[in-house]
Design an enzyme around this catalytic site. Structure first.
Site, short mmCIF file in Angstrom:
data_model
loop_
_atom_site.label_atom_id
_atom_site.label_comp_id
_atom_site.label_asym_id
_atom_site.label_seq_id
_atom_site.Cartn_x
_atom_site.Cartn_y
_atom_site.Cartn_z
N GLY B 9 0.82 -1.20 0.00
CA GLY B 9 0.00 0.00 0.00
C GLY B 9 0.86 1.26 0.00
N ASN B 10 2.04 1.16 0.60
CA ASN B 10 2.93 2.31 0.67
C ASN B 10 3.60 2.63 -0.66
OD1 ASN B 10 2.40 2.70 3.42
ND2 ASN B 10 3.86 1.09 3.93
N LYS B 263 4.82 -10.79 4.99
CA LYS B 263 5.63 -10.93 3.77
C LYS B 263 6.50 -12.19 3.86
CE LYS B 263 5.64 -6.23 2.18
NZ LYS B 263 4.38 -6.00 2.92
#
Lengths: 306, 306
Positions: B9-10, B263
């Site tokens: 999202g970043n 992740k």
């Protein structure tokens, strides 16, 4: 045969209904059942309007002062996601054996389309004259009087090309029901290098549906709304429904802009470009419109009288 | 080879940046260039986060009192439309010869996933304790303390099946770059009749990307963020980057929940289920991560030392 079905915005949110999530869900459930009756026997591509949904997004964006409202292409993209999701999920329920997919769709318009000089499509919330002037100055929007109140008006350029056409065709030919070109598609202009860029506009969803139907080689185009047929003398005390017509007959009359007008125009274009039949009528009559026993049928050649 | 790329999202909205449309557009432009360098030589499927976008939609919805905020599945659908549109358009600019398409994606979760009993994923705006209690009572939301403030927490169930997988595979195999499974996909549960229904949850986008990569038979999975590698002793003054590891080595350590933890878990799952290589690192290093010269590479077998 291949059928393109265009759902009016009012099929998802009827005039005057609150814009609540569960209201939309319930309306989509009914729409999906009507579509499924056709999809059980034919290849189907579904397009839809997005007026009420974009209006809600615009109202919410205006209420939150810390971030500028997003441009119309981005609101259109959001509405394609939302409405596509609801239609896809409800169609899956009705058609458990079929793949149903929703494809984000961009539609190319000409950057010098005259509509950009004369924005005419009312969108978003209603303002007082004073608020309208403030908003227009702050955001650079065109505003116009709509009855006793004011609304933003956006350009409504001609749809020229459906960017994702090849993918839509591939998925339909593989047997999927494809939901695409929602809200008329996200309007984009071609850049000199062949890329595209979103523009602040709203493409008429019926005209995009006609282009889509033509480019997919569809047999029929159904333009579904909450009126049972195209009428002559609409608004008088003796309206006359048109059951069947060829484009030439329809071109002799003027129909309401932003309502039946674009539907009649879309039906004529599809038939004039080789489509076999375009039908206009109520969502719940979809199957009968396709069979020619309800609604208004527009055909290339017929013995019809208007 | 086939590569699944998951954008954090970043990558779309960096920490602390204003949520303006043009900021997102600019960030997506940079992301698209990094992805295009890989897509010029490989089949590519792109997934992405949606945290900041759903937060803005939630903030806007809260500000407009006349309509109840929409449920998370519908906000997820809106964000797939918006972010998919931006990524698709910017990728088209970088890859003028390639088809780029965005597919709305639902992901099946179990209705009895334990996450529904223990919602833990913070979403949407930040509240004071008093406002949080009011909102919780009014909407039936679970709220939890997040630092000194309060936020809504949503269940984050395990992704089990990608509903639109066959269509994604068909489009990728036909040469298209496919944007899908945004925000981890729209969470749905299976109904007894085989249909699906959206649920109020948020699926971890890295875990969905791993499932997608596995089910597509991808060779590599890239999990891109704003940190250059997975680190041991993160937060100390001597953090140690991991350049290469097998899953067994990573399982011996605990990584930050909601950040590097998922992740690492996604990378391990992909490799343990037959994937050749999963890479974790910075967006701008994407090509070098795939080549093994940047980031953290997770492989089935290796001589790596953590």
């Amino acid at each position: 045969m291949k059928v393109v079905i265009a759902l009016g915005g009012n099929a998802l949110l009827k005039r005057g209904e609150p814009m609540e999530a569960e209201v939309q869900r319930r309306n989509v459930t009914a729409a999906a059942e009507a579509i499924a009756r056709i999809a059980r026997r034919h290849s189907v591509v579904v397009t839809h309007g997005n007026g009420p949904q974009v209006r809600l997004l615009a109202l919410q964006a205006e209420s939150y002062a810390l971030v500028q409202p997003y441009p119309l292409d981005m609101l259109g993209a959001q509405s394609e996601g939302l409405i596509g999701y609801l239609i896809e999920q409800e169609l899956m329920r009705c058609l458990p054996q079929r793949a149903v997919v929703t494809l984000l769709t961009q539609v190319v318009v000409k950057s010098d389309d005259l509509a950009f000089k004369h924005p005419a499509k009312p969108i978003g919330p209603v303002y007082s004259e004073k608020d309208a002037r403030q908003v227009a100055a702050a955001r650079g929007w065109m505003m116009a009087q709509d009855g006793s109140s004011w609304r933003r008006v956006a350009p409504s350029p001609e749809p020229l090309r459906i960017v994702e056409l090849a993918a839509i065709r591939m998925l339909v030919d593989a047997g999927a029901v494809v939901v695409c070109a929602g809200g008329g598609g996200i309007p984009v202009v071609l850049l000199p290098d062949g890329a595209v860029r979103g523009v602040e506009a709203v493409i008429d969803k019926d005209l995009s549906a006609a282009l889509l139907a033509q480019q997919l080689g569809a047999t029929a185009l159904l333009l579904l709304t909450d009126v049972d047929a195209v009428y002559l003398k609409w608004g008088t005390n003796r309206p006359e429904p048109i059951r069947e017509a060829v484009p030439g007959q329809l071109h002799q009359h003027v129909f309401a802009a932003g309502s039946m007008g674009p539907k009649v125009e879309a039906a004529c274009r599809f038939v004039e470009n080789g489509g076999q039949m375009a039908g206009i009528g109520r969502l719940e009559d979809a199957e009968r419109i396709l069979e020619g026993t309800a609604g208004t049928a527009v055909r290339q050649v017929s013995a019809a009288k208007t």
